[in-house]
Design a protein around this motif. Sequence first.
Motif, PDB file in Angstrom:
ATOM      1  N   ALA A  21       0.823  -1.213   0.000  1.00 42.80           N
ATOM      2  CA  ALA A  21       0.000   0.000   0.000  1.00 42.80           C
ATOM      3  C   ALA A  21       0.852   1.256   0.000  1.00 42.80           C
ATOM      4  O   ALA A  21       0.572   2.214  -0.729  1.00 42.80           O
ATOM      5  N   HIS A  22       1.900   1.278   0.810  1.00 43.52           N
ATOM      6  CA  HIS A  22       2.767   2.453   0.860  1.00 43.52           C
ATOM      7  C   HIS A  22       3.618   2.587  -0.401  1.00 43.52           C
ATOM      8  O   HIS A  22       4.083   3.685  -0.721  1.00 43.52           O
ATOM      9  N   TYR A  23       3.829   1.479  -1.105  1.00 44.83           N
ATOM     10  CA  TYR A  23       4.595   1.519  -2.357  1.00 44.83           C
ATOM     11  C   TYR A  23       3.767   2.133  -3.480  1.00 44.83           C
ATOM     12  O   TYR A  23       4.250   2.982  -4.229  1.00 44.83           O
ATOM     13  N   VAL A  24       2.504   1.711  -3.619  1.00 45.24           N
ATOM     14  CA  VAL A  24       1.662   2.225  -4.702  1.00 45.24           C
ATOM     15  C   VAL A  24       0.992   3.547  -4.324  1.00 45.24           C
ATOM     16  O   VAL A  24       0.557   4.302  -5.205  1.00 45.24           O
ATOM     17  N   SER A  25       0.909   3.834  -3.025  1.00 43.28           N
ATOM     18  CA  SER A  25       0.308   5.094  -2.566  1.00 43.28           C
ATOM     19  C   SER A  25       1.067   5.578  -1.334  1.00 43.28           C
ATOM     20  O   SER A  25       0.626   5.386  -0.202  1.00 43.28           O
ATOM     21  N   PRO A  26       2.236   6.199  -1.539  1.00 45.14           N
ATOM     22  CA  PRO A  26       3.079   6.610  -0.406  1.00 45.14           C
ATOM     23  C   PRO A  26       2.380   7.641   0.472  1.00 45.14           C
ATOM     24  O   PRO A  26       1.384   8.262   0.071  1.00 45.14           O
ATOM     25  N   PRO A  27       2.873   7.827   1.695  1.00 41.66           N
ATOM     26  CA  PRO A  27       2.312   8.875   2.556  1.00 41.66           C
ATOM     27  C   PRO A  27       2.334  10.224   1.855  1.00 41.66           C
ATOM     28  O   PRO A  27       3.237  10.504   1.055  1.00 41.66           O
ATOM     29  N   PRO A  28       1.336  11.062   2.103  1.00 38.52           N
ATOM     30  CA  PRO A  28       1.286  12.373   1.440  1.00 38.52           C
ATOM     31  C   PRO A  28       2.568  13.166   1.642  1.00 38.52           C
ATOM     32  O   PRO A  28       3.194  13.116   2.697  1.00 38.52           O
ATOM     33  N   ARG A  29       2.957  13.867   0.597  1.00 38.66           N
ATOM     34  CA  ARG A  29       4.122  14.762   0.621  1.00 38.66           C
ATOM     35  C   ARG A  29       5.409  14.003   0.971  1.00 38.66           C
ATOM     36  O   ARG A  29       6.241  14.494   1.726  1.00 38.66           O
ATOM     37  N   SER A  30       5.565  12.806   0.415  1.00 36.72           N
ATOM     38  CA  SER A  30       6.795  12.061   0.673  1.00 36.72           C
ATOM     39  C   SER A  30       7.540  11.806  -0.637  1.00 36.72           C
ATOM     40  O   SER A  30       8.385  12.611  -1.039  1.00 36.72           O
ATOM     41  N   VAL A  31       7.230  10.709  -1.339  1.00 34.36           N
ATOM     42  CA  VAL A  31       7.946  10.356  -2.570  1.00 34.36           C
ATOM     43  C   VAL A  31       6.932   9.985  -3.644  1.00 34.36           C
ATOM     44  O   VAL A  31       5.732   9.845  -3.383  1.00 34.36           O
ATOM     45  N   GLN A  32       7.421   9.821  -4.873  1.00 33.74           N
ATOM     46  CA  GLN A  32       6.564   9.419  -5.978  1.00 33.74           C
ATOM     47  C   GLN A  32       6.277   7.931  -5.888  1.00 33.74           C
ATOM     48  O   GLN A  32       7.146   7.130  -5.548  1.00 33.74           O
ATOM     49  N   ALA A  33       5.049   7.565  -6.244  1.00 34.31           N
ATOM     50  CA  ALA A  33       4.632   6.169  -6.141  1.00 34.31           C
ATOM     51  C   ALA A  33       5.382   5.273  -7.116  1.00 34.31           C
ATOM     52  O   ALA A  33       5.781   5.702  -8.204  1.00 34.31           O
ATOM     53  N   ALA A  38      10.148   4.884  -3.360  1.00 37.42           N
ATOM     54  CA  ALA A  38       8.900   4.478  -2.714  1.00 37.42           C
ATOM     55  C   ALA A  38       9.069   3.155  -1.974  1.00 37.42           C
ATOM     56  O   ALA A  38       8.411   2.924  -0.949  1.00 37.42           O
ATOM     57  N   ILE A  39       9.920   2.266  -2.476  1.00 38.94           N
ATOM     58  CA  ILE A  39      10.170   1.003  -1.772  1.00 38.94           C
ATOM     59  C   ILE A  39      10.776   1.276  -0.404  1.00 38.94           C
ATOM     60  O   ILE A  39      10.356   0.701   0.612  1.00 38.94           O
ATOM     61  N   GLN A  40      11.776   2.144  -0.368  1.00 37.83           N
ATOM     62  CA  GLN A  40      12.425   2.455   0.907  1.00 37.83           C
ATOM     63  C   GLN A  40      11.460   3.148   1.871  1.00 37.83           C
ATOM     64  O   GLN A  40      11.427   2.843   3.066  1.00 37.83           O
ATOM     65  N   THR A  41      10.647   4.084   1.354  1.00 35.83           N
ATOM     66  CA  THR A  41       9.668   4.757   2.204  1.00 35.83           C
ATOM     67  C   THR A  41       8.629   3.776   2.721  1.00 35.83           C
ATOM     68  O   THR A  41       8.215   3.834   3.892  1.00 35.83           O
TER      69      THR A  41
END
Length: 466
Positions: A21-33, A38-41
């Motif tokens: 979920a965080h990979y395809v839809s990262p937390p707002p204002r973080s990184v591009q999906a 996005a994997i690291q985030t």
Amino acid sequence: MMFSAGMGIGLMFYGVAEPLAHYVSPPPRSVQAETPEAIQTAMATTLFHWTLHPWAIYAVVGLAIAYGTFRRGRKQLISAAFEPLFGRRRTEGPAGKLIDVLAIFATLFGSAASLGLGALQIGSGLEILGWAGNVGNGVLVAIIAVLTAAFVASAVSGIAKGIQWLSNINMVLAVVLALFVFVVGPTVLILNLIPGAIGSYFSDLAQMAARTEASGGDAMAEWLRGWTVFYWAWWVSWTPFVGVFIARISRGRTIRQFVTGVLLVPSVVTLLWFAIFGGAGIAAQRDGVDVAGQATSEGQLFGVLEQFPLATVMTVLVMVLVGIFFVSGADAASIVMGSLSERGTLAPSRPTVIFWGVVMGAVAAVMLLVGGDEALTGLQNLTIIAALPFALVMVGLAVALAKDVRSDPLVLRRTFATEAVEHAVVEGISRHGEDFVLVVEAGEDTSPTPADGPNPDRLTGDPMTR
């Protein structure tokens, strides 16, 4: 058993779902999906929710109970840990009973939420295997009823060793499942994820801890409610159950050993679990298999397993794992609630244990029904509401524990010894300059004789103060 029953269902439910979920839809204002960043985030955010932070919450409650029980001789009750603040009379009166009631309700709703998640995942497995049509709330309630009946049967038959045996088998099956995915899945990616996730976690820790609605607007507020706030409430609701359990198995440990064991061992296991299953989910998504879009959260693990050999066998294995987690979790949580409701007894009566198990299953069913089509949302919202009062209890526990440790005989002796040496040195310098010595001699033995009774200053219990 504490780790498997307490978080096992959650790990099975979110092992693939959260990193994906965080990979395809990262937390707002973080990184591009769906990028390498996005994997690291995704992994850092998952570790933020599942590793050191929840176990630090459990450590506070567990340490307060363990210290009070094994060092101070108190009952294994949440309320007994407040004796340094309120005194024994109040902790054994209405105020103490209110604290224990809040602990029971937090445990009840936290456990019921986990059981509800387990029912959702079993239902998803039945649907994927074609053993059931469209699984609705009626089927989910039936699953809960069957598993609750299995728990009641085990409690009535008194097969405590059988429950332990099943729990041990469950841990073995979980290891088999993890090794299977590790070997047939993206092994190299998984191995790379482990050190990368640790590094990203520590580098992003300040940013993750500072996420608030003010920093991201409505999008951030919605994201926090669905993830971080829900997790914190879930962990708080589990603290009476997990805290009492780890307190019982911590006799003879120092505080340093207790904290190190509680924080590090489960965190390492959780890291490996999410690296394996989260890595498999992300790899499938990168390879063009839309696992995130084709399956619900509870079904994403099955969506990943479909990409591997023996998919049907592994799907059945997952449902067996969740079912045993359900029964053993209900057993353990019911014993803890029975112990709290019977004023700290280590062996609550069988009717009490059965009562709490049945109530837990009923609450799980009601939570799913209240959630309607958005059953997961209903579980999350009710968990947050139930955990809020006990969060205030935890703050008081931390204060009470700090006050308790400061007045421990060993701590007082060390403080007195330090002050005595400092005073002697100052006195020696003021009288003799630098030409003096300190002498330690045995003083007159003033300890009471056996006829006088035990020495009230002698330390007893376990070394829980280092």
